[in-house]
Write an enzyme that holds these catalytic residues in place. Structure first.
Site, PDB file in Angstrom:
ATOM      1  N   CYS A 103       0.838  -1.198   0.000  1.00 36.18           N
ATOM      2  CA  CYS A 103       0.000   0.000   0.000  1.00 36.18           C
ATOM      3  C   CYS A 103       0.877   1.253   0.000  1.00 36.18           C
ATOM      4  CB  CYS A 103      -0.972  -0.042   1.175  1.00 36.18           C
ATOM      5  SG  CYS A 103      -2.397   1.017   0.907  1.00 36.18           S
ATOM      6  N   HIS A 120      -3.476  -4.724   0.470  1.00 36.05           N
ATOM      7  CA  HIS A 120      -2.741  -5.312   1.595  1.00 36.05           C
ATOM      8  C   HIS A 120      -2.766  -6.840   1.509  1.00 36.05           C
ATOM      9  CE1 HIS A 120      -2.085  -1.690   4.068  1.00 36.05           C
ATOM     10  NE2 HIS A 120      -3.221  -1.261   3.549  1.00 36.05           N
ATOM     11  N   GLU A 135      -1.056  -8.931   3.022  1.00 33.37           N
ATOM     12  CA  GLU A 135      -0.788  -9.585   4.313  1.00 33.37           C
ATOM     13  C   GLU A 135      -2.053 -10.118   4.985  1.00 33.37           C
ATOM     14  OE1 GLU A 135      -0.329  -6.375   3.636  1.00 33.37           O
ATOM     15  OE2 GLU A 135      -0.785  -5.051   5.337  1.00 33.37           O
TER      16      GLU A 135
HETATM   17  N1  GLN Z   1      -1.781   6.778   3.254  1.00 32.14           N
HETATM   18  C1  GLN Z   1      -1.933   6.090   2.020  1.00 32.14           C
HETATM   19  C2  GLN Z   1      -3.320   6.265   1.436  1.00 32.14           C
HETATM   20  O1  GLN Z   1      -4.250   6.611   2.124  1.00 32.14           O
HETATM   21  C3  GLN Z   1      -1.596   4.615   2.169  1.00 32.14           C
HETATM   22  C4  GLN Z   1      -2.518   3.888   3.097  1.00 32.14           C
HETATM   23  C5  GLN Z   1      -2.005   2.548   3.521  1.00 32.14           C
HETATM   24  O2  GLN Z   1      -0.806   2.272   3.423  1.00 32.14           O
HETATM   25  N2  GLN Z   1      -2.870   1.695   4.012  1.00 32.14           N
HETATM   26  O3  GLN Z   1      -3.526   6.046   0.261  1.00 32.14           O
END
Ligand code: GLN
Length: 540
Positions: free
Chosen positions: A380, A506, A508
């Protein structure tokens, strides 16, 4: 019809109640019993999505896009079933609903009270979890410990459940801590006696007690607790601290808890945990070490990256290696510290995150991985950082950024999509939950998944800015995963690199001990195939 096991905590929190519940789920599943799990969290937040990792650790995301307690991650990993938004209930959700109903006039004429209105709403949500997945047994964990003021309505609701669904269909299990005192190392049962007394004062008599302790608990001690608490001795189950959390189902099974529950509920008693035993045996056998650097801003608090760490455990086990994590504070890299540590890791993971603290350090970590051909997995924010770093390199300008960190940047490589711009509320307004993603044939991502279409879980607001697709593609970036309409970059990877890949989702959250996630698995494979060059250039 569903039967219920309610699990409460006593003496102290953070003694591993979530893992215990997940493990009970596993030993029941090992008997062919269909299980699901629900967590009741007594705090006033609607969900943990707005809470700092310092308060709460990781926010776990379900397929249907609920931001939930990290214990749901343990549940999913141990019972190997997907949970849903009904699997996590908070006081915030319950009260919002009750107050909304009151305003709508649903209770017209009545005084709205904790008992019966709030407890009824809680029971309704327990019923929803049971209805949704229709399990043979629903395990319900009550967060916190007995005696917490905000936990009272939940304990009252689970007390009422015994009458509602019949006493033969309900069990209560209390998880307590048995501390050791001072130099003698003597184990003390008094706190357990007190917390069981508190529970009984609320009308709940536990059927079983799980005793968490750092030292072995002997028979005399179990007998003493059985005597004081009116619990059968065989249901006073010792659970000493394990080397790995994955041992806990085996420990509970050996102690006879599975047998006890199944006799009480009239469920099949023969369990097959041989695969799980094999998993634990392999985990505990010393293997060659693999050192992975996790570069983040909550590195002193590994709970903030719970699923990332577990996904790495699964993937390294698959490749027959022992995981050693070097938790590197991204701000250290900004201060020119920590590069010698990067030179000693076999691969780098940059996990998710919000806010600008430590961002520059994460960008430096991505640069280190790119320049030194060190395997890199970006999750992400980790993908966003990887794209920003490449853009800075191409443009020869440190101006390239995400508008999250520099709203006025000249080169907004990562930006909000149109439909996100007008959103004012912080809670529950991100791109959340499972979305489909098409994979490009011939890419590393496609090779990992070995399929054309996947779905993965998201939790972010910002996206890759399509205006820069061409520029970064010419620089060697490949958009190997995209939304079906081709509008959103979901996976980006570098062509000329052993493994430098980032996902906007994500991965994970979907890794399981017996089924490592394909991206983690292939990232770890790359760390084994491409030994580090060990260079320590600071690259500042
Ligand atoms: N802050 C970033 C966004 O909102 C990444 C979010 C994250 O890593 N879950 O897009």
């Amino acid at each position: 019809m569903t039967q219920y096991i309610f699990v409460t905590g006593g003496v102290a929190s953070s003694v591993g109640k979530g893992v215990t519940v997940a493990s009970i789920g596993r030993i029941l599943k090992a008997r062919g019993v269909r299980v699901s799990v629900q967590k009741l969290d007594p705090y006033l937040n609607v969900d943990p999505g707005t809470m700092s990792p310092y308060q709460h650790g990781e926010v776990f995301v379900t397929e249907d896009g609920a931001e939930t307690d990290l214990d749901l991650g343990h549940y999913e990993r141990f019972i190997d079933e997907n949970l849903s938004r009904y699997s996590n209930v908070t006081t915030g959700q319950v009260y919002s609903e009750v107050i909304m109903k009151e305003r709508r006039g649903d209770y017209l004429g009545g005084t709205v009270q904790v008992i019966p209105h709030v407890t009824k709403e809680i029971k309704h949500r327990i019923a929803l979890a049971a209805k949704g997945s229709n399990p043979d047994v629903l395990l319900v964990e009550v967060g916190g410990t007995v005696g917490d003021i905000e936990g009272q309505p939940f304990l009252e609701a689970i007390r009422q459940m015994r009458k509602d669904v019949g006493r033969d269909n309900v069990m209560y299990i209390h998880v307590t801590l048995v501390p050791t005192i001072g130099a003698t190392g003597e184990l003390k049962t008094k706190p357990t006696q007190h917390s069981v007394r508190d529970l009984r004062a609320l009308g709940i008599q536990p059927d079983a007690i799980v005793l968490r302790a750092d030292a072995p608990i002997d028979n005399a001690l179990r007998e003493k607790i059985a005597l004081f608490t009116d619990v059968e001795k065989r249901a006073v189950v010792p659970l000493t601290t394990a080397q790995t959390i994955y041992q806990v189902p085996l420990m509970l099974e050996t102690a006879g808890l599975g047998q006890f529950i199944c006799e009480r509920f009239g469920l099949p008693c023969a369990a097959d945990l041989s695969q799980w035993q094999d998993l634990v045996d392999r985990l505990l056998t010393p293997k060659e070490k693999l050192r992975i650097g996790i570069v983040g801003k909550y590195v002193e608090l590994p709970d903030a990256y719970m699923s990332v760490r577990e996904a790495l455990v699964h993937a390294t086990l698959f490749h027959n290696r022992d995981l050693e994590v070097d938790w590197i504070l991204s701000e250290d890299l900004e201060k020119d510290r920590g590069f010698e540590r990067l030179s000693k890791v076999d691969g780098i993971v940059v996990p998710g995150g919000f806010g600008d603290r430590g961002i520059e350090g994460k960008i430096l970590a991505a640069k280190y991985a790119r320049v030194h051909n060190l395997p890199y997995l970006g999750l992400c924010l980790g993908m966003q950082v990887m794209c920003i770093e490449l853009a800075r390199h191409v443009l020869e300008s440190d101006e390239a950024n995400s508008t999250e960190f520099d709203p006025g940047t000249q080169y907004p490589i990562i930006d909000l999509m149109e439909d996100q711009r007008s959103i004012a509320d912080l809670g529950g307004t991100m791109r959340l939950g499972a979305y489909p993603c098409n994979l490009e044939a011939g890419s590393k991502a496609h090779a990992a998944y070995d399929t054309d279409m996947i779905t993965e879980r998201h939790r972010h607001r910002f996206e890759f800015n399509n205006a820069y697709r061409e520029m970064l593609s010419e620089a060697g970036l490949r958009y190997s995963g995209q939304s079906p309409d081709g509008n959103l970059v979901e996976i980006a990877e570098l062509r000329e690199h052993p493994f430098m890949l980032g996902s906007q989702f994500h991965p994970e959250f979907k890794s399981r001990p017996e089924r490592p996630h394909p991206l983690f698995r292939d990232f770890v494979k790359a760390t084994i195939e491409f030994p580090r060059d060990g260079k320590q250039e600071k690259l500042l």
